[in-house]
Design a protein around this motif. Structure first.
Motif, PDB file in Angstrom:
ATOM      1  N   VAL A 169       1.866  35.323  16.069  1.00 39.56           N
ATOM      2  CA  VAL A 169       2.557  36.429  16.546  1.00 39.56           C
ATOM      3  C   VAL A 169       3.257  36.268  17.895  1.00 39.56           C
ATOM      4  O   VAL A 169       4.353  36.599  18.223  1.00 39.56           O
ATOM      5  CB  VAL A 169       2.026  37.669  16.079  1.00 39.56           C
ATOM      6  CG1 VAL A 169       2.936  38.874  16.690  1.00 39.56           C
ATOM      7  CG2 VAL A 169       1.355  37.730  14.632  1.00 39.56           C
ATOM      8  N   GLY A 170       2.223  36.329  18.704  1.00 41.38           N
ATOM      9  CA  GLY A 170       2.596  35.882  20.208  1.00 41.38           C
ATOM     10  C   GLY A 170       3.676  34.812  20.419  1.00 41.38           C
ATOM     11  O   GLY A 170       4.435  35.075  21.339  1.00 41.38           O
ATOM     12  N   GLU A 171       3.470  33.849  19.756  1.00 37.49           N
ATOM     13  CA  GLU A 171       4.552  32.746  20.097  1.00 37.49           C
ATOM     14  C   GLU A 171       5.705  32.957  19.556  1.00 37.49           C
ATOM     15  O   GLU A 171       6.910  32.703  20.006  1.00 37.49           O
ATOM     16  CB  GLU A 171       3.958  31.281  19.474  1.00 37.49           C
ATOM     17  CG  GLU A 171       2.351  30.821  19.978  1.00 37.49           C
ATOM     18  CD  GLU A 171       2.016  29.740  19.122  1.00 37.49           C
ATOM     19  OE1 GLU A 171       1.321  28.747  19.712  1.00 37.49           O
ATOM     20  OE2 GLU A 171       2.314  29.553  17.938  1.00 37.49           O
ATOM     21  N   LEU A 172       5.699  33.663  18.361  1.00 38.68           N
ATOM     22  CA  LEU A 172       7.162  34.193  17.853  1.00 38.68           C
ATOM     23  C   LEU A 172       7.829  35.092  18.874  1.00 38.68           C
ATOM     24  O   LEU A 172       9.314  35.084  18.779  1.00 38.68           O
ATOM     25  CB  LEU A 172       6.804  34.775  16.402  1.00 38.68           C
ATOM     26  CG  LEU A 172       8.207  35.303  15.760  1.00 38.68           C
ATOM     27  CD1 LEU A 172       9.136  33.958  15.531  1.00 38.68           C
ATOM     28  CD2 LEU A 172       7.693  35.812  14.393  1.00 38.68           C
ATOM     29  N   SER A 173       6.934  36.034  19.175  1.00 41.99           N
ATOM     30  CA  SER A 173       7.557  37.126  20.192  1.00 41.99           C
ATOM     31  C   SER A 173       7.934  36.288  21.435  1.00 41.99           C
ATOM     32  O   SER A 173       9.172  36.621  21.785  1.00 41.99           O
ATOM     33  CB  SER A 173       6.541  37.972  20.467  1.00 41.99           C
ATOM     34  OG  SER A 173       6.039  38.745  19.449  1.00 41.99           O
ATOM     35  N   LEU A 174       7.470  35.410  21.903  1.00 39.96           N
ATOM     36  CA  LEU A 174       7.830  34.754  23.284  1.00 39.96           C
ATOM     37  C   LEU A 174       9.187  34.077  22.744  1.00 39.96           C
ATOM     38  O   LEU A 174      10.040  34.012  23.661  1.00 39.96           O
ATOM     39  CB  LEU A 174       6.788  33.752  23.625  1.00 39.96           C
ATOM     40  CG  LEU A 174       7.017  32.766  24.880  1.00 39.96           C
ATOM     41  CD1 LEU A 174       7.402  33.904  26.184  1.00 39.96           C
ATOM     42  CD2 LEU A 174       6.033  32.053  25.194  1.00 39.96           C
ATOM     43  N   LYS A 175       9.286  33.272  21.693  1.00 44.04           N
ATOM     44  CA  LYS A 175      10.660  32.643  21.275  1.00 44.04           C
ATOM     45  C   LYS A 175      11.621  33.513  21.282  1.00 44.04           C
ATOM     46  O   LYS A 175      12.595  33.317  21.718  1.00 44.04           O
ATOM     47  CB  LYS A 175      10.224  31.863  19.937  1.00 44.04           C
ATOM     48  CG  LYS A 175       9.512  30.586  19.978  1.00 44.04           C
ATOM     49  CD  LYS A 175       9.252  29.951  18.628  1.00 44.04           C
ATOM     50  CE  LYS A 175       8.298  28.649  18.598  1.00 44.04           C
ATOM     51  NZ  LYS A 175       9.223  27.524  19.554  1.00 44.04           N
ATOM     52  N   LEU A 176      11.452  34.860  20.408  1.00 40.92           N
ATOM     53  CA  LEU A 176      12.568  35.443  20.454  1.00 40.92           C
ATOM     54  C   LEU A 176      13.029  36.271  21.650  1.00 40.92           C
ATOM     55  O   LEU A 176      13.830  36.347  21.980  1.00 40.92           O
ATOM     56  CB  LEU A 176      11.876  36.855  19.511  1.00 40.92           C
ATOM     57  CG  LEU A 176      11.703  36.402  18.113  1.00 40.92           C
ATOM     58  CD1 LEU A 176      11.141  37.722  17.316  1.00 40.92           C
ATOM     59  CD2 LEU A 176      13.053  36.155  17.423  1.00 40.92           C
ATOM     60  N   LYS A 177      11.772  36.450  22.722  1.00 40.69           N
ATOM     61  CA  LYS A 177      12.357  36.861  23.916  1.00 40.69           C
ATOM     62  C   LYS A 177      13.035  35.807  24.556  1.00 40.69           C
ATOM     63  O   LYS A 177      14.133  36.342  25.373  1.00 40.69           O
ATOM     64  CB  LYS A 177      10.845  37.134  24.755  1.00 40.69           C
ATOM     65  CG  LYS A 177      10.934  37.859  26.063  1.00 40.69           C
ATOM     66  CD  LYS A 177       9.541  37.776  26.858  1.00 40.69           C
ATOM     67  CE  LYS A 177       9.863  38.515  28.007  1.00 40.69           C
ATOM     68  NZ  LYS A 177      10.415  39.741  28.213  1.00 40.69           N
ATOM     69  N   ARG A 178      12.793  34.719  24.522  1.00 44.97           N
ATOM     70  CA  ARG A 178      13.416  33.528  25.147  1.00 44.97           C
ATOM     71  C   ARG A 178      14.897  33.357  24.645  1.00 44.97           C
ATOM     72  O   ARG A 178      15.829  33.343  25.437  1.00 44.97           O
ATOM     73  CB  ARG A 178      12.854  32.446  25.210  1.00 44.97           C
ATOM     74  CG  ARG A 178      11.678  32.418  26.152  1.00 44.97           C
ATOM     75  CD  ARG A 178      10.956  30.982  26.015  1.00 44.97           C
ATOM     76  NE  ARG A 178       9.806  30.787  26.770  1.00 44.97           N
ATOM     77  CZ  ARG A 178       8.704  29.863  26.644  1.00 44.97           C
ATOM     78  NH1 ARG A 178       9.005  28.957  25.617  1.00 44.97           N
ATOM     79  NH2 ARG A 178       7.893  29.831  27.689  1.00 44.97           N
ATOM     80  N   MET A 179      15.131  33.517  23.157  1.00 44.99           N
ATOM     81  CA  MET A 179      16.070  33.572  22.709  1.00 44.99           C
ATOM     82  C   MET A 179      17.042  34.698  22.898  1.00 44.99           C
ATOM     83  O   MET A 179      18.408  34.693  23.482  1.00 44.99           O
ATOM     84  CB  MET A 179      15.941  33.450  21.166  1.00 44.99           C
ATOM     85  CG  MET A 179      17.543  33.389  20.254  1.00 44.99           C
ATOM     86  SD  MET A 179      17.120  33.382  18.715  1.00 44.99           S
ATOM     87  CE  MET A 179      16.007  31.979  18.366  1.00 44.99           C
ATOM     88  N   VAL A 180      16.576  36.048  23.038  1.00 39.57           N
ATOM     89  CA  VAL A 180      17.489  37.268  23.529  1.00 39.57           C
ATOM     90  C   VAL A 180      17.924  37.072  24.981  1.00 39.57           C
ATOM     91  O   VAL A 180      19.124  37.262  25.053  1.00 39.57           O
ATOM     92  CB  VAL A 180      16.453  38.504  23.106  1.00 39.57           C
ATOM     93  CG1 VAL A 180      17.248  39.623  23.451  1.00 39.57           C
ATOM     94  CG2 VAL A 180      16.388  38.686  21.721  1.00 39.57           C
ATOM     95  N   GLU A 181      16.891  36.929  25.723  1.00 36.95           N
ATOM     96  CA  GLU A 181      17.276  36.787  27.136  1.00 36.95           C
ATOM     97  C   GLU A 181      18.204  35.657  27.534  1.00 36.95           C
ATOM     98  O   GLU A 181      19.112  35.632  28.346  1.00 36.95           O
ATOM     99  CB  GLU A 181      16.192  36.742  28.140  1.00 36.95           C
ATOM    100  CG  GLU A 181      15.209  37.796  28.005  1.00 36.95           C
ATOM    101  CD  GLU A 181      13.831  37.865  28.936  1.00 36.95           C
ATOM    102  OE1 GLU A 181      13.533  36.756  29.341  1.00 36.95           O
ATOM    103  OE2 GLU A 181      12.955  38.694  28.861  1.00 36.95           O
ATOM    104  N   GLY A 182      18.109  34.599  26.704  1.00 33.11           N
ATOM    105  CA  GLY A 182      18.977  33.648  26.907  1.00 33.11           C
ATOM    106  C   GLY A 182      20.470  33.902  26.513  1.00 33.11           C
ATOM    107  O   GLY A 182      21.400  33.331  27.027  1.00 33.11           O
ATOM    108  N   GLU A 183      20.533  34.362  25.315  1.00 32.90           N
ATOM    109  CA  GLU A 183      21.829  34.602  24.603  1.00 32.90           C
ATOM    110  C   GLU A 183      22.399  35.800  25.326  1.00 32.90           C
ATOM    111  O   GLU A 183      23.749  36.036  25.542  1.00 32.90           O
ATOM    112  CB  GLU A 183      21.591  34.877  23.301  1.00 32.90           C
ATOM    113  CG  GLU A 183      22.806  35.304  22.530  1.00 32.90           C
ATOM    114  CD  GLU A 183      23.820  34.145  22.505  1.00 32.90           C
ATOM    115  OE1 GLU A 183      24.881  34.066  22.247  1.00 32.90           O
ATOM    116  OE2 GLU A 183      23.078  32.957  22.572  1.00 32.90           O
TER     117      GLU A 183
END
Length: 459
Positions: A28-42
């Protein structure tokens, strides 16, 4: 040969890798981190327009809120540094444009905007905030007319809260110099931008806290001034902190913010509103030349009144003098009466002297030598007769002829009888040539020699 995909959807008790799977399962943490990077990058930089809801500033200084419109809601957070730079105080219901970046909050599986800057969404939103704060402060009584203090007629010291470098302070000083030169104390502040409202509030409170006889003179009047500008430029004077400081000040305050058509909340809270800073200087002091002319005019009027009063008094006096009788007519009867009394006094004195002279003559006649000699002879004769009578009755004269005068030894009283002699006991016998003490015996009296016993006869 068996088909490898026949059991793909068949649930198993224990997860196992399947033939053809290339990705291992994510935490879950890995997915949350991926989502965070994706949102902040976009969405690393976004601007959102929405209405503030649930505004709250924590004890740490961070601000938490939500932005919403008719279709959706997004949470937002503003860190303390950015919140301190806000040029206005956010309130629920105010439409704003927030600039920041989107991020996720893995702890709650939420996304939110981290706001770096927040502005009101146009002048309409600004006016809505203005009216909302105005209604709130008016409901608290900060704008009541009963709270307004009268301005001093000619203040000795004027405090000015404004920018020290703008044209406003120069206009105020020049206008005061032209009308009524006055001691001015300037408290320099920012009049626009972040922190301006706090500086204005601090300056007003600072003037109010000055001691009456301190090193810097305490103002009798305070002017809060700023030049013209847009409503956004003047917003520092609509901030609650500045408005409350103006309303709470014990020194009378003139608010001169903007031009004649501009209105700020400080105008409502102040004791007097001036349309411009120059007009504030005109309201603050009278015109010294006009005062001098007025005083001179009143002096002339007073002088004319005094002269007119003197002239009328002289006229009344002359009128009275004309109707008064002449001096001789007033004093003639009194003079005549004084002359009559003087004549009567002379006659009375003469009569008194005549009577006194008669008494003196009679007394002098009685004192002639012959009459006096006769009176003295008569007195001598009377005196001789009294002396002869005294000699005749003097008992001591009888002692010359052999008589004895007997007296009690203790009291000196004359003894005239034998009973008195026996009662007295001790006697004194007075002869013509002396006295002898004696004591009474049964057979008679014997010579007395004090307490010495009687000596027996030797013959």
């Amino acid at each position: 040969m068996a088909d490898p995909f026949d059991d793909i959807d068949t649930p198993r008790l224990v997860a196992e890798g399947r033939e053809g799977d290339n990705d291992a399962p994510l935490s879950v943490g890995e997915l949350s981190l991926k989502l965070k990077r994706m949102v902040e990058g976009e969405f690393g930089h976004v601007r959102l327009r929405g209405e503030i809801s649930g505004y709250k500033r924590a004890a740490s200084g961070h601000v938490y809120l939500a932005l919403k419109d008719a279709d959706a809601v997004i949470d937002g957070v503003m860190w303390r540094g950015a919140a301190d730079r806000l040029p206005f105080r956010p309130q629920d219901g105010v439409e704003v444009v927030a600039t920041g970046k989107l991020t996720t909050y893995p702890g709650r599986s939420k996304y939110q905007i981290v706001i770096d800057r927040m502005e009101l969404a146009g002048e309409g939103a600004l006016m809505a905030l203005f009216e909302k704060l105005k209604a709130q402060l008016a409901g608290e009584g900060l704008f009541d007319v009963a709270r307004k203090k009268p301005l001093p007629f000619a203040p000795k010291v004027i405090g000015v809260v404004t920018s020290p470098t703008g044209a406003v302070i120069r206009d105020i000083l020049h206008r005061l110099e032209d009308r009524f030169p006055t001691h001015v104390v300037v408290w320099p502040v920012k009049v626009q931008g972040a922190g301006a409202a706090e500086e204005v509030a601090a300056a007003v409170r600072g003037f109010d806290a000055m001691p009456a006889h301190g090193p810097v003179p305490r103002p009798d009047l305070v002017i809060v001034a700023r030049g013209g500008g847009s409503i956004e430029d003047l917003w520092a004077f609509n901030e609650e902190v500045a408005v409350r400081a103006v309303a709470a000040c014990s020194i009378p305050i003139i608010s001169a913010v903007g031009h004649e058509t501009d209105t700020s909340l400080c105008d409502f809270a102040a004791d007097m509103r001036a349309p411009t800073p120059t007009a504030a200087a005109e309201i603050a002091v009278p015109v010294r030349a006009e005062l001098a002319n007025g005083i001179a005019s009143m002096g002339l009027r007073a002088e004319r009144c005094a002269r007119r009063y003197h002239e009328r008094a002289g006229e009344r006096l002359q009128a009275l003098v004309r109707v008064l009788p002449r001096r001789d007519a007033l004093l003639g009867p009194q003079r005549q009466k004084a002359d009559d009394l003087g004549a009567r006094l002379d006659r009375g004195l003469e009569l008194r002297v005549t009577l006194a002279r008669g008494v003196l003559d009679r007394a002098g006649g009685a004192l002639r030598p012959a009459v006096l000699e006769r009176k003295l002879d008569a007195l001598r004769h009377r005196l001789d007769g009294a002396g002869k009578l005294l000699d005749a009755v003097n008992p001591d004269n009888l002692l010359q002829r052999g008589y004895v005068r007997v007296g009690a030894k203790a009291s000196g009283k004359v003894i005239a009888s034998a009973a008195d002699a026996r009662a007295a006991g001790a006697l004194t016998l007075h002869f013509r040539d002396g006295s002898v003490d004696a004591r009474v015996e049964r057979g008679g009296a014997k010579p007395y020699a004090g307490d010495t016993p009687e000596q027996p006869d030797l013959f």
